[in-house]
Design an enzyme around this catalytic site. Structure first.
Site, short mmCIF file in Angstrom:
data_model
loop_
_atom_site.label_atom_id
_atom_site.label_comp_id
_atom_site.label_asym_id
_atom_site.label_seq_id
_atom_site.Cartn_x
_atom_site.Cartn_y
_atom_site.Cartn_z
N GLU A 47 0.85 -1.19 0.00
CA GLU A 47 0.00 0.00 0.00
C GLU A 47 0.89 1.25 0.00
OE1 GLU A 47 -3.72 1.70 2.70
OE2 GLU A 47 -2.10 0.62 3.71
N LYS A 119 -9.54 1.30 -2.30
CA LYS A 119 -9.73 0.78 -0.95
C LYS A 119 -11.10 1.14 -0.41
CE LYS A 119 -7.36 0.99 3.57
NZ LYS A 119 -6.17 1.56 4.24
N CYS A 160 -4.92 -3.36 2.94
CA CYS A 160 -4.66 -3.06 4.35
C CYS A 160 -5.87 -3.28 5.25
CB CYS A 160 -4.09 -1.64 4.47
SG CYS A 160 -3.20 -1.36 6.04
#
Length: 291
Positions: A47, A119, A160
Site C-alpha cells: 500500500e 480501498k 490493508c
C-alpha cells in the site's frame, strides 16, 4: 518453474516508502528487479508505493491524477520491459475536489492495466498509544469489490484495513478468487497484535492463498509500520515471511490446485447459508422474594 497451468512464483516487495515520489519509484523498481531475478512471475508492492506522508498538504502537492501519475507510467514501463505481472498494492492518486484515491493497479506483462481497486474500508481509528488516523478525511472510499484474471487463476483485490472485514474476502472467493491480495501499511502496534492471525484467518476461511506485501520500519513522517510481508497457503501455513521491518523480497511457489483441494476438504464456501436475525426479546425480569 513454468508460468503455465495453475503454478507460478509470487513475490512481495517490502518497502519503507517516504516523501519523495521519484526516490520511492527507484526503491520499488530495485526490489521488483530483485524479485524478477529470483524467478517471480507476479510481484506485489505494498500500500502507498508512491508516497507515504502524514501531511495532507504535502500529499496533495506531490500527487497527480491517474492519467498524469509518474509512478504509474514508470511501473507500466517496468512491467512491460520485464515481461512481469506487477501488482501495485496501491498508489495515492488525485481526484477532483481535493480528494485522493488509495488505488491498487494490476499491470500485465504488456504494461496494460487490467484491474483497478479503490480501498473500501477507511482506517479511522484512535489507538491506545495515542496514534490517531482519519483516512476518510483525505481519501474517497471505494464502493466495488474487484477480481482480476491472471494466467493461473483469479485474484481478489483488497488493501490493508480491508483485512479486518471477512465478508469482503468471502465475496471475492465466492466470485472465483483463489488468491487474495492484502498489500498494507499496517501500524507497528496493530501489526504486532493482529497481522499474522488476520491474514491466516482470511486464508483459512476462504481456502485461498493470501499474498501481503507490507511497508516496514520508521518512515520519514515519523510513523512506524510493521513489515513482515507474508505469503500464506489455503490451509493457513505461512509459505514465506520477511521476518523483520527492513526493505526486502520474499518469494513462494504457488499452486492454485491447492486452493481447490482445501475447499473440497473444508467446503465452507459451499456450505455457507443466508440467514435472518431476530431482534432481542424482552429481557427476563427477576422478582425479589421476601423482605
Amino acid at each position: 518453474m513454468s508460468e503455465t497451468g495453475t503454478r507460478f512464483v509470487a513475490a512481495c516487495a517490502q518497502m519503507r516508502t517516504g516523501r519523495d515520489v521519484n526516490a520511492n519509484i527507484d526503491a520499488a523498481a530495485r526490489l521488483i528487479r530483485e524479485a524478477k531475478d529470483g524467478g517471480a512471475h507476479y510481484v506485489q508492492t505494498p500500500e502507498m508505493t508512491n508516497i507515504l506522508v502524514r501531511s495532507r498538504e504535502e500529499l496533495f502537492a506531490a500527487i497527480l491524477p491517474e492519467n498524469a501519475c509518474p509512478a504509474l507510467a514508470a511501473f507500466q514501463e517496468l512491467a512491460r520491459g520485464m515481461g512481469l505481472w506487477l501488482h501495485l498494492g496501491s498508489l495515492a492518486v488525485r481526484l477532483e475536489g481535493e480528494r485522493a484515491a488509495n488505488r491498487a493497479f494490476v499491470i500485465d506483462p504488456e504494461g496494460e492495466i487490467v484491474a483497478r481497486y479503490d480501498k473500501i474500508h477507511m482506517f479511522d481509528v484512535d489507538l491506545p498509544n495515542g496514534e490517531s488516523w482519519r483516512e476518510s478525511a483525505t481519501y474517497r472510499p471505494g464502493e466495488t469489490a474487484i477480481v482480476a484474471d491472471l494466467p493461473w487463476g483469479r485474484l481478489g483485490l483488497t488493501i490493508c484495513y480491508d483485512v479486518r472485514f471477512p465478508t469482503l474476502h468471502r465475496a471475492l472467493a465466492e466470485n472465483g478468487a483463489s488468491v487474495l491480495a492484502a498489500p498494507a501499511a499496517f501500524t507497528k502496534q496493530t501489526g504486532e497484535a493482529h497481522w499474522h492471525v488476520l491474514l491466516r484467518s482470511r486464508a483459512i476461511e476462504t481456502g485461498s492463498f493470501v499474498i501481503a506485501a507490507a511497508q516496514g520500519g520508521r518512515h520519514e513522517d515519523g510513523r512506524d509500520t510493521y513489515g513482515h510481508s507474508l505469503i500464506v497457503d489455503p490451509w493457513g501455513k505461512v509459505l514465506a515471511e520477511l521476518d523483520h521491518a527492513e526493505p526486502g523480497v520474499i518469494l513462494a511457489e504457488i499452486d492454485l490446485a491447492e486452493s481447490a483441494a482445501a475447499r473440497k476438504r473444508i467446503p465452507a464456501l459451499e456450505n455457507g447459508r443466508r440467514f435472518g436475525l431476530l431482534p432481542p426479546s424482552e429481557p427476563t425480569r427477576l422478582h425479589e422474594v421476601g423482605a
